[in-house]
Every structure is written in structure tokens, then in C-alpha cells.
Design an enzyme around this catalytic site. Structure first.
Site, PDB file in Angstrom:
ATOM      1  N   LEU A 210       0.826  -1.211   0.000  1.00 47.37           N
ATOM      2  CA  LEU A 210       0.000   0.000   0.000  1.00 47.37           C
ATOM      3  C   LEU A 210       0.855   1.254   0.000  1.00 47.37           C
ATOM      4  CD1 LEU A 210      -2.953  -0.800   2.425  1.00 47.37           C
ATOM      5  CD2 LEU A 210      -3.020  -0.538  -0.051  1.00 47.37           C
ATOM      6  N   CYS A 211       2.011   1.193   0.709  1.00 50.68           N
ATOM      7  CA  CYS A 211       2.821   2.409   0.794  1.00 50.68           C
ATOM      8  C   CYS A 211       3.461   2.749  -0.557  1.00 50.68           C
ATOM      9  CB  CYS A 211       3.856   2.312   1.898  1.00 50.68           C
ATOM     10  SG  CYS A 211       4.511   0.682   2.122  1.00 50.68           S
ATOM     11  N   THR A 212       3.750   1.734  -1.358  1.00 52.03           N
ATOM     12  CA  THR A 212       4.255   1.996  -2.713  1.00 52.03           C
ATOM     13  C   THR A 212       3.178   2.707  -3.523  1.00 52.03           C
ATOM     14  OG1 THR A 212       5.610   0.016  -2.641  1.00 52.03           O
ATOM     15  CG2 THR A 212       5.158   0.915  -4.820  1.00 52.03           C
ATOM     16  N   GLU A 215       2.921   6.298  -2.112  1.00 50.83           N
ATOM     17  CA  GLU A 215       4.073   7.186  -2.117  1.00 50.83           C
ATOM     18  C   GLU A 215       4.899   7.156  -3.399  1.00 50.83           C
ATOM     19  OE1 GLU A 215       5.556   9.427   0.242  1.00 50.83           O
ATOM     20  OE2 GLU A 215       3.445   9.395   0.801  1.00 50.83           O
TER      21      GLU A 215
ATOM     22  N   CYS B 112      -0.444  -0.339   6.326  1.00 53.81           N
ATOM     23  CA  CYS B 112       0.679  -0.781   5.495  1.00 53.81           C
ATOM     24  C   CYS B 112       1.545  -1.735   6.308  1.00 53.81           C
ATOM     25  CB  CYS B 112       1.507   0.397   5.003  1.00 53.81           C
ATOM     26  SG  CYS B 112       2.699  -0.114   3.755  1.00 53.81           S
TER      27      CYS B 112
END
Lengths: 458, 183
Positions: A210-212, A215, B112
């Protein structure tokens, strides 16, 4: 139609196959000019799925001498299906795939009767599936295959030596395609590995961190998944995303495009958006045709014995040239779905806590501290404390009563097995059989009702 | 070959003896595996589990984490778990229901954590996820940001980050965003 030239010649090759002896025939094959007729009288085939593979399967089975076919599919025809799902026409868009496919094949092949079922596979009673000799799968998901497999395995019974009883084996032929690749396999529960035995074969689905997505997007798919997984819930609080709603899909596409522009990423299109969100891999008509033909032939071999069946997993790869390989997978002896489980004879008075103790002493099991579940009802849970407390009152009740008064059934236990002085956690399938049942009194639940009504005199 | 005559016989037998049992609820392999996972849970002291739909629905449950150290000490954070029948082939869907100022959890409750998505493997279990979630509160990580602002503050000014976390947990604003009290 019956006397047309096509009709006369139609069965010649099938009849040649069924009326001549050979060296590679299956055990018990009795060639005869009447065999096709006999098969037609008793064989009932269910085709699960009337999509890309399903259309091919219905045509192939109908032309392979199966006059009694059922087909089940919950989907309706979409315009994008028409390039390969050749039984459908433009005016059919929006109609049931199962119904239209059945109608079209019956129009073309006389004497064939196809019954369509326009519903979810889970909507049918389990006994519906018992009416078929063979279930042929033309599906596109692991979940649906796993469901049908578990249904087919519920009919499987074992004798006291843990050998499968042949009449209870529900044969399955599973086909699957993904672009230029495909597979066909024959599943005879109890004899060859079931779907669950080899579920580890499937690669994990691609999931981006999710962070990829949030961001550092680098690919068009990252932008699409950002719009689908993060931006959607940010903007539509509480409203679930529906992949079949074109407006929803359009919204995700627009958002993904904006994000791609922001990060200078090229390649976001509407069809890629659909592909990423719905996990679609482009289907190739010829792959479907090859896999379906293999499946139909396996079905014919299964009912007639005219040749040994595929053993047991064929993979086809047409990406570069053609590469076909058959692998003989082995059964998982402890498979929870198709395995025999451990047979345990119990007295009807055995309580749940006594049963748990028996599992610890049983030489084939030696399972300590078991938690017990029976058809979705958790009878006893060792942990967590909140569930232990809720299930503790069951411990002193007779297991026979907790299982609804049935004479025998499957039950599952999770616990610690001790093997060679080492403790390992395990999950076991058990076949519980009660002895000491009063003759002819198998009315369900009567014991528990009486117990509750009786005042405690002690 | 499927024996034609045996099958014919079996059909007749079935019809005669009314062997049909009432339709029974099926338990998927995923449900069974989850039953095993739950029965073997070994929760950290900070974590409490509950089953809103009762003892027979393990596919939907909630955990509450009260971190016993770090920036989030004293707060209580609720997570929902939704386990599909494809478990453990597919990971559970986990959402944070408590609005939290955290670099790795966004304001919609997306989390995350690598093992919830890209690094999930069927050998992992519910216990692993619960420990992973606990770890997020003791070791928030600015390198995998989901809440960009919180991650930047943690990286550049840990003191301010600590103040912001306290303010959010007590029920207040960090920048333009309001956080309900969760202490």
C-alpha cells in the site's frame, strides 16, 4: 435433421472408438456398438461455467455422445465475451450465459438435452450435485473450484480399511486457461489428488504494498490500484466499490489517469484498469478450444473406459511453440477434504471431554488439547479464553447429542500431536461412528429435548 | 471407467432407503484452517480479541491493541479482520477502525504491513498478523508511509511526532485533522 448427411456421419468416429478393443484401453472396457447408446442413457454430466471454456465444453461434450448435460453459470453475457464465447450473439447481451448456451447447442446437435441453471453454484442444494456422474469445470477462480471440489468430496465414503467406495467417487474434470497457457486435470476423489491436495501449486496473487501505491508509484498498475484501493475509500466513505458497475470503473480510471500524469507514468487505459482491478488476463479462443477438447475426451474416457485417463494433470503452454506436459501428482494423505480421516468408534454416552481425552490416547492420533469443530459449530475451543469460556459448558455433554443425534459424521480436531517426542500443531479429520444406538430410533435431537424437559432430580 | 451397473444399483438403493440426510452446512478448508489458527492463538498481553457474531463465526473478528510501550502507550486501537474462504491462500482483510495519527496507517484505516499484502504466505497465521500489528505501534516506520505527513514528522522531528500522537490520542487536532479520543 436426423437423416441429414452431417447427422449420419456424426457418430462414426466416436462409435469406432467405443466398439473396438485396444492396447491402451482402461480397465474393464467392454467395446460394443451399443456403448454410445448405453452411455447416453445413464451418463449425466454437469458443466460448471458457461464462459470461454464452458461454451467449448458444451459443444464438445454434446458432440462426444453425451446427450444429457446440465450447465450452471450465474453470469450474463457481456459484449466483450462475443469474440470467443461463440455460442453468443450481439442480441444475447444481458441474457443468461447458461440459458443461451444450452439453447444454441440444442439447436445445432439434435437429440441433446441441455438443462441450464442460471444461478450461483452455492445456491444449489448439495444433493443437486449428486445426480451427476461427472462434473466438468470451466471456471476462472480458485474459490469456485475449491467449492465444487469440496462438494464432490462430501459424497465420498470410505470402508473400514480407509479405501474409497467406488460408487461414491464423484469424478471431476477441471479445465483452466490463462492467455496462451492452460491445464486439464482428472480428479477422482479418494484416488487421485483433489483440488485441495495441490492448492499450493497456485502462485500467490500479485499484491502491491500500500505504501508503494501511496508514495512511490512506478507502473500504470500502481496508479490504478491507488485509485481503486486508497482513493476510492477516501472519497466514497462507506460506499463499497463494485467492479461490475461501469460508473465505478470509469471513476477509478479517471483518478488513475490523473495520478499517472502527476508522476509522469504512461500506459493507463480503461481496459488496463478493468484488467488490474478485476484481475483479468486476456483470454485466447484457441487455448480454450484445446483445453476443452482435452477435458471432453477425458470425460468420455471416464464413462466408457475406451482409454486410460490422463494421470493426472496436463499443462499446456502455447506462448512459444507448443509445450505439453503431464505430471502425476500424488494425494495428500492427510487432506482435510478428500482424505479418509481417522475412524473412531464411540459409545453414544461419550461426553465431549471424554472424546478429547480419547484423541490424546488414540494410537493413530495422539493429539492433545484438541479444539473440536463440527460442520461450522465450534463445540470446544481451547483458546482464546473468551471462546473457551463460551464452549466450556459443552464439555460434559454427550458428543452424540452435540452432533445433532446423527449415527456417524465427520468432525475436525485441532491440537498438539506428539511424534517422536516432538510437539507439532495439527488439524485432523475424524470419522466418528456411534455404537449402541437403539434400533430404528434415529430421530434427531429427541435425546436433548427430553433432557431439557426433565427436572433435575439428583 | 465408472462402473455403469454399480451406479444404476446405487441410484435405486438411494431412492429406496431415503438415505438423504438434511442438507448440512459445509465447512471450507479455509474455515478449518482458521479454526486451527484461532484455537492456537497466543496473544500478547496488549491484545484482546472478540467475536461480534458469536462463537461460530470466526471469519469476522475484532482485536483491540493497547500498546504497553512507545509513542502509543495508553491508547486503544480497534482492528477488524475479515477472513475469506480462500484463506490461507489469501490474507485476511484488516482495517483499523480507530482513527489514528500513524505513519503506516491512513485516515481511512488502511494498514501498510507487508505481511497483509505483498509478503503474505499461507504458512503465516493470524497470530503473526497480530504480532505484526503490535509491532507497528512500538516501531512506527517512516520509510513505508501511508500517512505522508505523520511519516515526515516522525523522520524529521520525533519530539513533535510524540506531541502530535499524544494530542491525537487525547482527542484533538493535528493540523486540520481531528482525531477522536482513544485513551
Amino acid at each position: 435433421m436426423e437423416n441429414s448427411f452431417a447427422e449420419q456421419g456424426r457418430w462414426r468416429d466416436i462409435d469406432n472408438l467405443l466398439s473396438r478393443p485396444g492396447n491402451i484401453v482402461g480397465p474393464g472396457f467392454e467395446p460394443s456398438p451399443q456403448l454410445r447408446q448405453e452411455i447416453g442413457e445413464f451418463a449425466r454430466v454437469l458443466v460448471v461455467g458457461a464462459g470461454g471454456l464452458g461454451c467449448e465444453l458444451l459443444k464438445d461434450l454434446a458432440l462426444s455422445g453425451f446427450p444429457n448435460i446440465d450447465v450452471i453459470d450465474m453470469d450474463t453475457i457481456e459484449i466483450s465475451n462475443l469474440n470467443r464465447q461463440f455460442l453468443f450473439r450481439l442480441q444475447d447481451v444481458g441474457k443468461s450465459k447458461a440459458e443461451v448456451a444450452a439453447k444454441r447447442v440444442m439447436e445445432r446437435v439434435s437429440g441433446v438435452n441441455i438443462t441450464p441453471h442460471f444461478c450461483r453454484i452455492e445456491d444449489k442444494e448439495i444433493n443437486f450435485y449428486n445426480d451427476f456422474n461427472i462434473i466438468v469445470l470451466g471456471l476462472d477462480s480458485i474459490e469456485a473450484r475449491s467449492y465444487i471440489n469440496s462438494v464432490a468430496c462430501t459424497f465420498l465414503e470410505f470402508d473400514s480399511e480407509d479405501n474409497p467406495i467406488p460408487e461414491t467417487i464423484k469424478a471431476m474434470v477441471d479445465g483452466g486457461t490463462e492467455g496462451f497457457k492452460g491445464h486439464a486435470r482428472v480428479i477422482l476423489p479418494g484416488m487421485t489428488p483433489c483440488f485441495e491436495c495441490t492448492i499450493w501449486l497456485f502462485p500467490p496473487q500479485v499484491k502491491y504494498p500500500l505504501c508503494t501505491l501511496a508514495e512511490t508509484p512506478r507502473t500504470p498498475a500502481h496508479c490504478i490500484e491507488y485509485a481503486h484501493l486508497i482513493k476510492w475509500s477516501e472519497v466514497h466513505s462507506g460506499k463499497a466499490f463494485d467492479p461490475d458497475d461501469p460508473e465505478h470503473m470509469q471513476w477509478v480510471y479517471t483518478q488513475a489517469l490523473k495520478r499517472a500524469e502527476l508522476f509522469g507514468i504512461a500506459g493507463v487505459t480503461y481496459s488496463l484498469t478493468q484488467g488490474v482491478v478485476k484481475n483479468i488476463i486476456p483470454a485466447i479462443a484457441s487455448t480454450n478450444a484445446i483445453i476443452s477438447a482435452t477435458c471432453a475426451l477425458e470425460a468420455l474416457k471416464l464413462v466408457s473406459g475406451c482409454s486410460k485417463t490422463l494421470s493426472n494433470y496436463m499443462t499446456y503452454n502455447g506462448v512459444v511453440g507448443t509445450h505439453i506436459k503431464v505430471a502425476d501428482f500424488v494425494r495428500e494423505t492427510d487432506c482435510l477434504v478428500c482424505g479418509p480421516g481417522t475412524l473412531i468408534d464411540l459409545d453414544i454416552s461419550t461426553t465431549l471431554s471424554q472424546f478429547i481425552e480419547i484423541l490424546g490416547q488414540h494410537p493413530k492420533l495422539l493429539v492433545m488439547k484438541s479444539s473440536i469443530t463440527h460442520r461450522g459449530t465450534n463445540l470446544y475451543m481451547q483458546s482464546p479464553p473468551i471462546l473457551e469460556e463460551m464452549t466450556r459448558p459443552n464439555l460434559h455433554l454427550p458428543l452424540h447429542e452435540l452432533m445433532g443425534g446423527v449415527p456417524d459424521d465427520t468432525i475436525h480436531a485441532s491440537g498438539m500431536a506428539v511424534r517422536d517426542g516432538k510437539k507439532t500443531s495439527c488439524l485432523r479429520k475424524l470419522r466418528v461412528k456411534f455404537k449402541g444406538l437403539p434400533d430404528g430410533t434415529t430421530e434427531m435431537g429427541t435425546t436433548s429435548v427430553c433432557k431439557e424437559l426433565e427436572p433435575d432430580l439428583n | 471407467m465408472i462402473n455403469l451397473f454399480k451406479i444404476k444399483d446405487k441410484r435405486l438403493q438411494d431412492a429406496g432407503s431415503a438415505n438423504g440426510r438434511p442438507p448440512v452446512k459445509k465447512q471450507s478448508a479455509g474455515e478449518l484452517r482458521l479454526h486451527k489458527d484461532i484455537s492456537e492463538l497466543n496473544l500478547p498481553k496488549s491484545t484482546v480479541i472478540s467475536f461480534p457474531n458469536g462463537k461460530d463465526d470466526l471469519m469476522n473478528f475484532e482485536i483491540s491493541i493497547r500498546p504497553d510501550e512507545g509513542y502509543y502507550l495508553g491508547g486503544a486501537f480497534l482492528f477488524t479482520f475479515l477472513v475469506s474462504s480462500a484463506y490461507p491462500h489469501e490474507p485476511p482483510k484488516v482495517k483499523c477502525k480507530t482513527k489514528v495519527y500513524h505513519p503506516n496507517i491512513d485516515l481511512e484505516g488502511n494498514v501498510c504491513l507487508n505481511i497483509l499484502r505483498e509478503d503474505w504466505k499461507p504458512v503465516l497465521n493470524i497470530n503473526t498478523i497480530i504480532y505484526g500489528l503490535n509491532h507497528l505501534f512500538t516501531q512506527p516506520n517512516h520509510e513505508d508511509p501511508l500517512n505522508h505527513d505523520a511519516a515526515a514528522v516522525l523522520r524529521d522531528n520525533p519530539r513533535l511526532f510524540e506531541t502530535n500522537v499524544r494530542r491525537a490520542m487525547a482527542g484533538g487536532y493535528v493540523g486540520q485533522v481531528h482525531f477522536p479520543r482513544c485513551i
